[in-house]
Design a protein around this motif. Structure first.
Motif, short mmCIF file in Angstrom:
data_model
loop_
_atom_site.label_atom_id
_atom_site.label_comp_id
_atom_site.label_asym_id
_atom_site.label_seq_id
_atom_site.Cartn_x
_atom_site.Cartn_y
_atom_site.Cartn_z
N SER A 266 0.86 -1.18 0.00
CA SER A 266 0.00 0.00 0.00
C SER A 266 0.89 1.23 0.00
CB SER A 266 -0.91 0.01 1.24
OG SER A 266 -1.63 1.22 1.32
N THR A 267 0.66 2.13 -0.93
CA THR A 267 1.47 3.35 -1.01
C THR A 267 0.59 4.57 -0.83
OG1 THR A 267 1.24 3.56 -3.41
CG2 THR A 267 3.08 2.24 -2.59
N THR A 268 1.18 5.63 -0.29
CA THR A 268 0.48 6.89 -0.08
C THR A 268 1.29 8.01 -0.69
OG1 THR A 268 -0.42 6.07 2.00
CG2 THR A 268 -0.54 8.43 1.62
N GLN A 269 0.60 8.89 -1.40
CA GLN A 269 1.26 10.03 -2.03
C GLN A 269 0.46 11.28 -1.73
OE1 GLN A 269 1.48 9.76 -6.27
NE2 GLN A 269 2.61 11.67 -6.52
N ALA B 164 6.45 3.83 -7.26
CA ALA B 164 6.95 5.07 -7.85
C ALA B 164 6.22 6.28 -7.26
CB ALA B 164 6.78 5.04 -9.36
N ASP B 165 6.98 7.32 -6.91
CA ASP B 165 6.44 8.60 -6.40
C ASP B 165 5.73 8.47 -5.06
OD1 ASP B 165 7.30 9.90 -8.77
OD2 ASP B 165 5.47 9.25 -9.80
N ALA B 166 5.91 7.36 -4.36
CA ALA B 166 5.23 7.17 -3.08
C ALA B 166 5.94 7.93 -1.97
CB ALA B 166 5.16 5.69 -2.73
N ASP B 167 5.17 8.56 -1.07
CA ASP B 167 5.73 9.19 0.12
C ASP B 167 5.89 8.17 1.24
OD1 ASP B 167 5.77 11.75 -1.05
OD2 ASP B 167 3.64 12.00 -0.62
N GLU B 168 4.95 7.24 1.31
CA GLU B 168 5.00 6.18 2.31
C GLU B 168 4.66 4.85 1.67
OE1 GLU B 168 2.36 7.05 5.50
OE2 GLU B 168 3.43 8.86 6.16
N ILE B 169 5.35 3.79 2.09
CA ILE B 169 5.10 2.44 1.58
C ILE B 169 4.84 1.52 2.77
CG2 ILE B 169 6.00 0.54 0.19
CD1 ILE B 169 7.99 2.56 -1.03
N THR B 170 3.76 0.78 2.70
CA THR B 170 3.41 -0.15 3.77
C THR B 170 3.27 -1.55 3.19
OG1 THR B 170 2.19 1.60 4.94
CG2 THR B 170 1.74 -0.68 5.59
N GLN C 230 0.21 -11.62 5.53
CA GLN C 230 -1.03 -12.39 5.45
C GLN C 230 -1.81 -12.33 6.76
OE1 GLN C 230 -0.72 -16.62 5.46
NE2 GLN C 230 -2.54 -16.94 4.19
N ASP C 231 -1.10 -12.22 7.89
CA ASP C 231 -1.79 -12.18 9.19
C ASP C 231 -2.30 -10.79 9.54
OD1 ASP C 231 0.51 -10.80 9.80
OD2 ASP C 231 1.28 -12.27 11.23
N GLY C 232 -2.17 -9.84 8.63
CA GLY C 232 -2.68 -8.50 8.85
C GLY C 232 -1.67 -7.53 9.45
N GLN C 233 -0.51 -8.01 9.86
CA GLN C 233 0.51 -7.13 10.41
C GLN C 233 1.03 -6.20 9.31
OE1 GLN C 233 1.73 -6.80 13.63
NE2 GLN C 233 0.02 -8.14 14.21
N ALA C 234 1.12 -4.91 9.63
CA ALA C 234 1.56 -3.92 8.65
C ALA C 234 2.88 -3.30 9.11
CB ALA C 234 0.51 -2.83 8.48
N TYR C 235 3.81 -3.14 8.17
CA TYR C 235 5.13 -2.59 8.46
C TYR C 235 5.48 -1.53 7.42
CZ TYR C 235 5.59 -6.79 11.36
OH TYR C 235 5.40 -7.78 12.28
N LYS C 236 6.11 -0.46 7.90
CA LYS C 236 6.63 0.52 6.98
C LYS C 236 7.79 -0.09 6.20
CE LYS C 236 3.89 3.86 8.20
NZ LYS C 236 2.82 4.31 7.26
N ALA C 237 7.84 0.20 4.92
CA ALA C 237 8.89 -0.36 4.07
C ALA C 237 9.78 0.75 3.54
CB ALA C 237 8.27 -1.13 2.90
N GLU C 238 11.07 0.48 3.53
CA GLU C 238 12.05 1.41 2.98
C GLU C 238 12.56 0.86 1.65
OE1 GLU C 238 12.74 4.30 4.29
OE2 GLU C 238 11.47 3.94 6.06
N ILE C 239 12.89 1.77 0.72
CA ILE C 239 13.39 1.35 -0.59
C ILE C 239 14.89 1.07 -0.50
CG2 ILE C 239 13.74 2.03 -2.99
CD1 ILE C 239 11.28 3.83 -2.74
N VAL C 240 15.27 -0.17 -0.82
CA VAL C 240 16.68 -0.53 -0.87
C VAL C 240 17.28 -0.11 -2.21
CG1 VAL C 240 18.33 -2.46 -0.79
CG2 VAL C 240 16.32 -2.46 0.70
N GLY C 241 16.53 -0.33 -3.26
CA GLY C 241 16.97 0.05 -4.60
C GLY C 241 15.84 -0.13 -5.58
N ARG C 242 15.94 0.53 -6.73
CA ARG C 242 14.90 0.42 -7.75
C ARG C 242 15.55 0.52 -9.12
NH1 ARG C 242 11.72 5.68 -5.90
NH2 ARG C 242 10.10 4.75 -7.20
N ASP C 243 14.88 -0.06 -10.11
CA ASP C 243 15.37 -0.03 -11.49
C ASP C 243 14.19 0.19 -12.42
OD1 ASP C 243 17.35 -0.38 -13.62
OD2 ASP C 243 16.27 -2.24 -14.02
N THR C 244 14.16 1.35 -13.08
CA THR C 244 13.03 1.67 -13.94
C THR C 244 13.05 0.87 -15.23
OG1 THR C 244 14.27 3.52 -14.91
CG2 THR C 244 12.87 4.00 -13.02
#
Length: 484
Positions: A33-36, A103-109, A113-127
């Protein structure tokens, strides 16, 4: 049709159920889930238009201002959310997904499967490959799944897709591999697996799995006039994704091999012009000065048929093969040159961002006028003239320009059919330099008298340097205009 014993031995039996496999794999697939934040100044809602004085005008203005739309500078920014999928590849919390999902996300969650949600950080990306690697910090080790060998997948093999279509978490669909090596013009390294397993919006970034539970693809795109699944989905092959993911983990970006050539497809006409028995390989249209290819002795007009032990069956395969080759490796390159096969060795360099994103100029050139002393090349449907200060200025040609200038192209001639335009430079004919219009005419006449059906021109245009095969008229001859 009766199946032979050999075919039966190689075919995997259809499972009675995918339940056990799905139960084992579901905990390793996450919902993304991303938020912008959208600033109302340029992303706000448009206010409906009403006649001046309408009783609805004030009502809708107050509504839009209250909800962050219109042109109210004090309105609060709005937040947009998007959904996708991913999968865990390391118990420490490394998650693979598509780059376009985050892409362009301010926050990534990442939601397990058990419903636990964690903030995710970007390690790397390749367009270019549309891949991203994320990291989540969970208090315990997470269930991970591993990559399989996508090259072993055959058309007709069973596959499972797991993801978050339309926000419906943990959805499992089954299908088969419908086709391989699909090019859908998504990027320079397209080599997609096609599947009829249902893939919808929100499945992007989720895994495509074989019956061993291994990831053999990353669901990325669908073909759909309606926006929903019609049984044509595309996944990035695991064997293309694995080296990119490794690079993202080590360097935060993908590192790709670079040869330093501009290439084009080998058509039937080009193959005939070069004496190739079959239409295959990648034709070298230009060589970067000082690059790996130049240092190895690769020249314009060479056809690369094999690179580092892998066949180049068509032009599109070479960029991926070179990109996947380890940087600084000395690779064997098999070429076709002057009617012969030869082998050179090239040390693979690293593709830089500037080289990867280089774009050709797209400015329109002024139309050509009849030039005194131009030569009409009969049978090709074009006229050329020697380089002159006036022509350099008219067509914005640099001081280093070589060859002859195309000044006129007949609408129904062979040159027009191949996209040759006034202002293009003809640099070579059949891999021999062109010094003047008379030189070009002589080479064309010589090819005609020798029974050649076509000639191969090296042309520099707005799109860059490339080869153009042109059929020649066996009965025509070139003539010089009188300057009228």
């Amino acid at each position: 049709m009766m199946m032979t014993a050999g075919m039966a031995a190689n075919a995997a039996p259809a499972p009675d159920s995918f339940a056990d496999l799905a139960e084992r794999l579901l905990p390793s697939v996450v919902n993304i889930s991303t938020t912008q934040t959208l600033k109302n100044a340029d992303k706000g809602l448009d206010m409906p238009q009403f006649p001046p004085g309408s009783p609805f005008e004030d009502f809708f203005k107050n509504f839009m201002d209250k909800h962050g739309g219109g042109n109210n500078p004090d309105a609060a920014p709005r937040r947009a959310t998007a959904l996708g999928s991913g999968f865990i590849i390391d118990p420490a919390g490394l998650v693979v997904t598509n780059n376009h999902v985050i892409a362009d996300a301010d926050e990534i969650t990442a939601i397990l499967q058990d419903g636990q949600a964690y903030k995710a950080e970007i390690v790397g990306r390749d367009t270019k490959a549309d891949l991203a690697l994320l990291k989540i910090n969970a208090p315990t080790k997470l269930p991970a799944i591993s990559f399989g060998n996508s090259d072993e997948m055959r058309v007709g093999d069973w596959v499972l897709a797991i993801g978050n279509p339309f926000g419906m978490a943990g959805s499992v669909t089954a299908g088969i591999i419908s086709a391989r090596a699909r090019d859908i013009n998504a990027g320079p390294y397209d080599d997609f697996l096609q599947t009829d397993a249902a893939i919808n919006k929100g499945n992007s970034g989720g895994p495509l799995l074989n019956l061993k539970g291994e990831v053999i693809g990353i669901n990325t795109a669908i073909f759909s006039p309606s926006g929903g699944s019609i049984g044509i989905g595309f996944a990035i092959p695991a064997n293309l994704a694995k080296p990119v993911i490794t690079d993202l983990q080590k360097y935060g970006k993908a590192r790709r091999g670079w040869l330093g050539v501009r290439i084009q497809s080998v058509t039937d006409e080009i193959a005939e012009s070069l004496g190739l028995k079959e239409q295959r390989g990648a034709l070298v249209a230009d060589v970067s000065p000082g690059g790996p290819a130049a240092k190895a002795g690769i020249k314009k007009g060479d056809v690369i048929t094999r690179f580092d032990g892998r066949d180049v069956s068509e032009m599109h395969r070479l960029p991926r093969i070179v990109a996947e080759t380890p940087i600084n490796r000395e690779a064997e390159v098999v070429l076709w040159r002057d009617g012969k096969k030869l082998t050179v060795r090239a040390v693979v360099g690293e593709l830089s961002d500037a080289e990867e994103t280089e774009q050709a100029k797209a400015a329109e050139k002024p139309s050509a006028k009849q030039d005194a002393g131009q030569t009409a090349i009969a049978g090709l449907g074009l006229s050329v003239a020697p380089l002159s200060p006036a022509l350099r200025e008219r067509y914005d040609l640099g001081n280093d320009a070589k060859g002859v200038v195309v000044t006129e192209v007949k609408p129904t001639g062979a040159a027009a059919d191949k996209g040759v335009r006034p202002g293009d430079l003809i640099i070579e004919v059949s891999q021999e330099a062109v010094k003047s219009p008379a030189d070009l005419a002589a080479k064309i006449d010589a090819a005609r008298k020798s029974g050649r059906k076509s000639v191969l021109l090296l042309v520099q245009s707005e799109a860059g340097v490339h080869f153009v095969p042109l059929k020649i008229d066996a009965t025509s001859s070139s003539k010089k205009d009188g300057g009228q």
